[in-house]
Design an enzyme around this catalytic site. Structure first.
Site, short mmCIF file in Angstrom:
data_model
loop_
_atom_site.label_atom_id
_atom_site.label_comp_id
_atom_site.label_asym_id
_atom_site.label_seq_id
_atom_site.Cartn_x
_atom_site.Cartn_y
_atom_site.Cartn_z
N HIS A 176 17.17 -8.46 -30.56
CA HIS A 176 15.98 -8.25 -31.38
C HIS A 176 14.90 -7.66 -30.47
O HIS A 176 14.89 -7.94 -29.27
CB HIS A 176 15.56 -9.63 -31.90
CG HIS A 176 14.43 -9.64 -32.87
ND1 HIS A 176 13.11 -9.52 -32.50
CD2 HIS A 176 14.42 -9.78 -34.22
CE1 HIS A 176 12.35 -9.59 -33.57
NE2 HIS A 176 13.11 -9.74 -34.64
N ASP A 196 17.92 -16.48 -26.44
CA ASP A 196 17.12 -16.43 -27.66
C ASP A 196 17.93 -17.12 -28.76
O ASP A 196 18.93 -16.58 -29.25
CB ASP A 196 16.84 -14.96 -27.98
CG ASP A 196 16.28 -14.75 -29.38
OD1 ASP A 196 16.20 -15.71 -30.16
OD2 ASP A 196 15.92 -13.59 -29.69
N GLN A 234 18.35 -17.29 -34.09
CA GLN A 234 19.33 -17.24 -35.19
C GLN A 234 20.44 -18.28 -35.04
O GLN A 234 21.25 -18.44 -35.95
CB GLN A 234 19.96 -15.84 -35.27
CG GLN A 234 18.98 -14.74 -35.63
CD GLN A 234 18.46 -14.84 -37.06
OE1 GLN A 234 19.01 -15.55 -37.91
NE2 GLN A 234 17.37 -14.15 -37.35
N LYS A 238 12.92 -20.67 -39.12
CA LYS A 238 14.30 -20.28 -39.47
C LYS A 238 15.19 -21.51 -39.70
O LYS A 238 16.34 -21.38 -40.09
CB LYS A 238 14.89 -19.39 -38.38
CG LYS A 238 14.14 -18.06 -38.25
CD LYS A 238 14.94 -17.03 -37.53
CE LYS A 238 14.12 -15.88 -37.00
NZ LYS A 238 13.71 -14.92 -38.02
N CYS A 258 14.50 -5.15 -36.90
CA CYS A 258 13.88 -5.29 -35.56
C CYS A 258 14.95 -5.26 -34.47
O CYS A 258 14.85 -5.97 -33.45
CB CYS A 258 13.05 -6.56 -35.43
SG CYS A 258 11.72 -6.67 -36.61
N1 C6P Z 1 14.15 -12.19 -36.79
C1 C6P Z 1 14.86 -11.24 -38.88
O1 C6P Z 1 14.69 -10.88 -40.06
P1 C6P Z 1 9.80 -14.90 -34.49
O2 C6P Z 1 9.33 -13.80 -35.37
O3 C6P Z 1 9.05 -14.96 -33.21
O4 C6P Z 1 9.94 -16.22 -35.16
O5 C6P Z 1 11.33 -14.53 -34.11
C2 C6P Z 1 11.64 -13.29 -33.53
C3 C6P Z 1 13.11 -13.16 -33.41
C4 C6P Z 1 13.68 -13.20 -32.14
N2 C6P Z 1 15.01 -13.14 -31.97
C5 C6P Z 1 15.84 -13.06 -33.01
C6 C6P Z 1 17.32 -13.03 -32.75
C7 C6P Z 1 15.34 -13.00 -34.31
O6 C6P Z 1 16.18 -12.90 -35.34
C8 C6P Z 1 13.93 -13.03 -34.52
C9 C6P Z 1 13.36 -12.91 -35.90
C10 C6P Z 1 13.79 -12.03 -38.18
O7 C6P Z 1 15.91 -10.97 -38.30
C11 C6P Z 1 12.43 -11.46 -38.42
S1 C6P Z 1 12.19 -9.93 -37.59
#
Ligand code: C6P
Length: 408
Positions: free
Chosen positions: A125, A202, A205, A228, A366
């Site tokens: 991401h 990270d 997910q 999430k 993203c």
């Molecule tokens: N992915 C998706 O629709 P935040 O926004 O900080 O809570 O998470 C960012 C982020 C970082 N790593 C991974 C693997 C992610 O999937 C995400 C967030 C969402 O896939 C929103 S872009």
């Protein structure tokens, strides 16, 4: 081991939003990888906080402040236990995964020099790419990419060859948001440690689907976003091993992160407060704890086994649609299906699905490098949670068929 089956009808009663209609149709919410829905147990925790004990924490001697502090710190302990961290102060509250990664990337500025190397996987991401690029710009370190194959799996042999004494940090997601692949992070971590590189995983997910044990993984840093895993937006955590968090300099300056301030010199507070400047998202942190309780009340084994059933069912049905191609075909996947239909832009299908009350994400998610690898502008991503049903998978499949008919 016998896994108890989830009672999906009862579980769905916990989620008020699942009763609503969108564009005249019952909502079919399949955008769980973007954000999950919130059960009433978590919503009620937030209402209770603002109704009964809203106060700033770690500051006042008054009763409300102490109640809020206790609840917030209790949530930290719940999260510590949930991911099996050694100490509660290894859990740093942040605004989410993005913030957690930036905290570490900022801190590593003082650890890196020109020519040092950072390895990042090909399926990250943007949150786990851009902060490292910025770090490399600041320090002269070099970013190298761990490649993947067409199933959407990392090439671990190539990874092993990239590692050297120059490697200072390896960053990788546990689960890809764009493809659903579950990465072999145990191996990634152990190989990195052989060259004394630190590892940040990270877990944005992974946390909704997989029970994490940071001690068993022996990971240096791990990130989670509450929204999430049935928690609220705007809160998450960074887990860091005590030795790393002690070495890492503070991220932001301000109230609560200090021991003593004079105009000549400031000394910093102990962990975890060193990294928690300013008034935090108090209700969010407490509700994050409630979300963890909720997930554990269902049980991760039961969640994983039901989501696997949903994944297999929906994959088979979607594959039967002519011209449909799935991106991310690893055997090790969470319940994410990223796909396109030949000759049709993903956005057009997503728009028609929305008209039918079906929420999916379309676009690059993203993760532009992943889309570039497959040479596509984006995909339609249906991401299933434990509260979704096979009936909803059928509605998705019928919706896609209808969209294809309209757009061909
Ligand atoms: N992915 C998706 O629709 P935040 O926004 O900080 O809570 O998470 C960012 C982020 C970082 N790593 C991974 C693997 C992610 O999937 C995400 C967030 C969402 O896939 C929103 S872009």
């Amino acid at each position: 081991m016998i896994t108890t089956k989830l009672d999906i009808e009862t579980i769905r009663e916990d989620f008020p939003i699942l009763k609503r209609k969108v564009n005249g149709y019952p909502l079919v919410y399949l955008d769980n990888a973007a954000t999950s829905q919130t059960p009433k147990q978590v919503i009620n925790t937030i209402v209770d906080y603002y109704s009964r004990y809203n106060a700033n924490i770690h500051r006042g001697v008054h009763s409300l402040s102490q109640e809020a502090t206790d609840s917030y710190e209790n949530a930290r302990i719940k999260i510590q236990k949930h991911i099996n961290a050694v100490q509660p102060y290894e859990i740093i509250f942040t605004s989410g995964t993005t913030d957690s990664i930036n905290l570490v990337a900022n801190g590593f500025t003082s650890f890196l020099k020109k020519g040092d190397e950072l390895l990042v996987s090909a399926m990250e991401h943007h949150s786990n790419i851009v902060p490292w690029q910025m770090l490399c710009e600041r320090t002269g370190a070099v970013l190298k990419v761990i490649p993947m194959n067409h199933e959407g799996e990392l090439l671990t042999e190539d990874y092993a060859k990239l590692l050297s004494k120059k490697t200072k940090l390896v960053v990788c997601n546990h689960v890809s948001n764009a493809l659903g692949t579950i990465n072999p992070i145990e191996r990634i971590i152990s190989l990195a440690h052989e060259v004394d590189a630190a590892v940040l995983i990270d877990g944005a997910q992974a946390a909704p689907h997989i029970k994490i044990d940071v001690q068993e993984l022996n990971v240096d840093f791990y990130t989670v976003s509450a929204h999430k895993i049935c928690g609220p937006t705007g809160v998450g955590i960074l887990y860091g091993k005590e030795e790393w968090l002690t070495k890492l300099p503070p991220y932001q300056g301000g109230g609560e992160m200090i021991a003593e301030v004079t105009f000549e010199k400031t000394t910093y507070a102990d962990l975890p407060h060193k990294f928690e400047a300013g008034t935090p998202n108090i209700s969010g942190g407490i509700a994050f704890g409630a979300a963890i309780d909720y997930m554990n009340s269902l049980g991760y084994d039961a969640i994983a086994s039901y989501e696997k059933e949903l994944l297999e069912y929906a994959t088979e049905k979607l594959m039967a649609i002519q011209g449909l191609k799935i991106y991310g075909t690893s055997q090790h996947k969470t319940s994410v299906i990223s796909f396109n239909v030949e000759g049709i832009h993903p956005y057009d299908i997503g728009t028609i699905l929305d008209k039918l009350g079906i929420a999916v994400r379309t676009g690059h998610h993203c993760a532009q490098p992943v889309m570039d690898y497959f040479n596509i502008p984006g995909t339609i991503r249906a991401s299933f949670s434990f509260y979704n049903t096979k009936d909803e998978a059928d509605i998705l499949v019928e919706g896609v068929k209808k969209a294809v008919q309209m757009l061909s």
